[in-house]
Design a protein around this motif. Structure first.
Motif, short mmCIF file in Angstrom:
data_model
loop_
_atom_site.label_atom_id
_atom_site.label_comp_id
_atom_site.label_asym_id
_atom_site.label_seq_id
_atom_site.Cartn_x
_atom_site.Cartn_y
_atom_site.Cartn_z
N VAL A 146 0.91 -1.06 0.05
CA VAL A 146 -0.06 -0.09 -0.06
C VAL A 146 0.75 1.15 -0.12
N GLY A 147 2.07 1.27 0.82
CA GLY A 147 2.88 2.29 0.68
C GLY A 147 3.55 2.45 -0.49
N ALA A 148 3.82 1.50 -1.16
CA ALA A 148 4.50 1.57 -2.51
C ALA A 148 3.49 2.06 -3.58
N LYS A 184 -4.08 13.41 -8.29
CA LYS A 184 -2.87 12.31 -8.12
C LYS A 184 -1.96 12.69 -6.87
N LEU A 185 -1.63 13.94 -7.10
CA LEU A 185 -0.65 14.25 -5.85
C LEU A 185 -1.16 14.41 -4.64
N ARG A 186 -2.56 14.80 -4.37
CA ARG A 186 -3.12 14.68 -2.99
C ARG A 186 -3.19 13.26 -2.61
N PHE A 187 -3.70 12.31 -3.58
CA PHE A 187 -3.88 10.94 -3.18
C PHE A 187 -2.36 10.30 -2.68
N ALA A 188 -1.41 10.71 -3.49
CA ALA A 188 0.09 10.43 -3.08
C ALA A 188 0.09 10.82 -1.55
N GLN A 189 -0.23 12.00 -1.21
CA GLN A 189 0.17 12.76 -0.03
C GLN A 189 -0.64 11.92 0.94
N ASP A 190 -1.92 11.61 0.76
CA ASP A 190 -2.99 10.89 1.56
C ASP A 190 -2.28 9.44 2.02
N LEU A 191 -1.67 8.85 1.33
CA LEU A 191 -0.99 7.53 1.64
C LEU A 191 0.16 7.75 2.34
N ALA A 192 0.95 8.81 2.02
CA ALA A 192 2.39 8.90 2.60
C ALA A 192 1.90 9.30 4.19
N LEU A 193 1.00 10.19 4.44
CA LEU A 193 0.41 10.54 5.76
C LEU A 193 -0.07 9.35 6.39
N ASP A 203 3.41 -0.65 16.55
CA ASP A 203 4.89 -1.06 16.93
C ASP A 203 5.34 -2.04 15.75
N GLY A 204 6.51 -2.03 15.37
CA GLY A 204 7.15 -2.93 14.35
C GLY A 204 6.88 -2.37 12.94
N PHE A 205 5.95 -1.37 12.80
CA PHE A 205 5.70 -0.95 11.26
C PHE A 205 6.71 -0.12 10.85
N ASP A 206 7.32 -0.48 9.78
CA ASP A 206 8.38 0.14 9.13
C ASP A 206 7.82 1.07 8.07
N GLY A 207 7.90 2.36 8.59
CA GLY A 207 7.17 3.40 7.45
C GLY A 207 8.22 3.81 6.40
N SER A 208 9.41 3.04 6.36
CA SER A 208 10.26 3.41 5.25
C SER A 208 10.49 2.20 4.26
N ALA A 209 9.84 1.07 4.57
CA ALA A 209 9.89 -0.11 3.68
C ALA A 209 9.22 0.00 2.49
N HIS A 210 8.39 0.90 1.98
CA HIS A 210 7.83 1.14 0.58
C HIS A 210 8.94 1.75 -0.39
#
Length: 376
Positions: A146-148, A184-193, A203-210
């Motif tokens: 989902v992050g990717a 597109k840019l707003r949705f990308a921002q939604d996913l990032a936030l 706990d244990g969720f890696d926010g940079s794995a994407h």
């Protein structure tokens, strides 16, 4: 001592008096002098809409009211908004009106509503500690895949739609393209936030794995290649066709609708669908104007046949790329613990959706014939 009488008397200054010749602005009465409506365009319906009032002829055009020709140009000799920036032709580009009627007010209002809804859902999820109900396999799926997807949205928004949003010959088309880029840019921002929000709460969720997933995971390299190829398209109409008529139904909806929205609830996640659903709603709106534009161009009395041949060639070029990207995503269907859908079923639905879309436009779908074999 100087008296008042000793001071020199100043000569009276004279000024030219205005001479009215009835040639100045506003001096004459015209048939529409007392009208409160614009008369330089014909509204689509009985009464003009606010969208038409603020959009028609905002961008001057020598074919309408700019009698002296374009007032600016480029180093290569072209000027204004050249119509040869696309291989498609139109008898009258100004006939296109965005069915979404997007202009400045609606852009901010609609996007503000989406952002407000997403923020409220995330606040409720935090309050209920909803993320803690996820299984580890689903948490891994969200952090990686989902992050990717935010990278695909960011690439299309910033390097495809922002790049072409001033390339069309009319302000009405360029407005629609600009709004598409904003979506597109707003949705990308939604996913990032959203990714950051989950990382703070789980706990244990890696926010940079994407990042590593987008750059090196084999399952995503087809999507990445497709997006990067789209950024290199010079023809604005081809970029729009390849993005909204090919990539989105065959790859975008395949991932967002036929995977994430189908299996999230089965894995205890009721939050991700609200975020992903905002992107689906964006695409519904963007597809609406895309269909209206291509329906107009493909049905043009003078250029329709030629335009259909060009767009059919574009489909033959981009459908194999999209199908290849779609098939490389297949491993994602087996990663969550709960797998209520099969990849082949999801892909079949995506291909059927694309085929109906092509058929509605009077085009032939190459998704089920040679393109499918090429993609393999």
């Amino acid at each position: 001592m100087t008296t008042q009488a000793d001071k020199p008397v100043k000569a009276e200054r004279s000024f030219p008096k205005p001479q009215f010749t009835d040639a100045e602005a506003g001096a004459l009465d015209f048939p529409s002098s007392t009208s409160r409506a614009f008369s330089y365009y014909t509204p689509q319906k009985l009464r003009a809409t606010m969208y038409e009032d603020v959009t028609f002829d905002v961008q001057p055009d020598p074919e309408r009211h700019l009698l002296q020709g374009w007032i600016y140009g480029f180093a290569d000799g072209s000027s204004g908004y050249p119509q040869d920036w696309t291989a498609l032709k139109s008898s009258d580009w100004h006939r296109f009106l965005d069915p979404n009627e997007e202009w400045e007010q609606t852009i901010y209002r609609n996007n503000a509503n989406v952002v407000r809804q997403v923020q409220q859902n995330l606040a409720n999820a935090r309050k209920a500690e909803a993320y803690r109900q996820w299984t580890r396999s689903w948490a891994s799926f969200v952090e990686r895949h989902v992050g990717a997807w935010m990278h695909a949205e960011q690439g299309l928004g910033m390097h495809v739609f922002v790049a072409i949003q001033r390339s069309a010959p009319t302000n009405m088309i360029n407005n629609a393209l600009a709004v598409n880029g904003a979506h597109k840019l707003r949705f990308a921002q939604d996913l990032a936030l959203y990714n950051l929000d989950v990382e703070e709460q789980l706990d244990g969720f890696d926010g940079s794995a994407h990042k590593a997933v987008w750059q090196s995971d084999p399952a995503w390299q087809g999507v990445r290649e497709n997006v990067e190829r789209l950024t290199a398209v010079a023809d604005w109409a081809e970029a729009l066709c390849a993005a909204n008529l090919v990539f989105e139904p065959l790859v975008g909806e395949l991932f967002r609708s036929h995977l994430v929205l189908q299996i999230a609830a089965r894995n205890g996640d009721y939050t991700t669908p609200t975020v992903m659903g905002a992107g689906e709603n964006d695409y519904d709106r963007d597809l609406r104007y895309t269909r209206a534009l291509f329906t107009l161009l493909l049905g043009d009395d003078a250029h329709g046949a030629g335009n259909r041949a060009v767009v059919q060639e574009w489909l033959g070029r981009w459908v194999p790329v999209a199908l290849d990207a779609a098939r490389r995503l297949q491993p994602l269907w087996s990663q969550p613990a709960e797998k209520p859908v099969r990849f082949e079923d999801s892909l079949d639905r995506a291909k059927e959706r694309f085929a109906r879309l092509a058929e509605d436009l009077g085009l032939q779908s190459p998704a089920g014939r040679t393109s499918e074999r090429t993609a393999k």
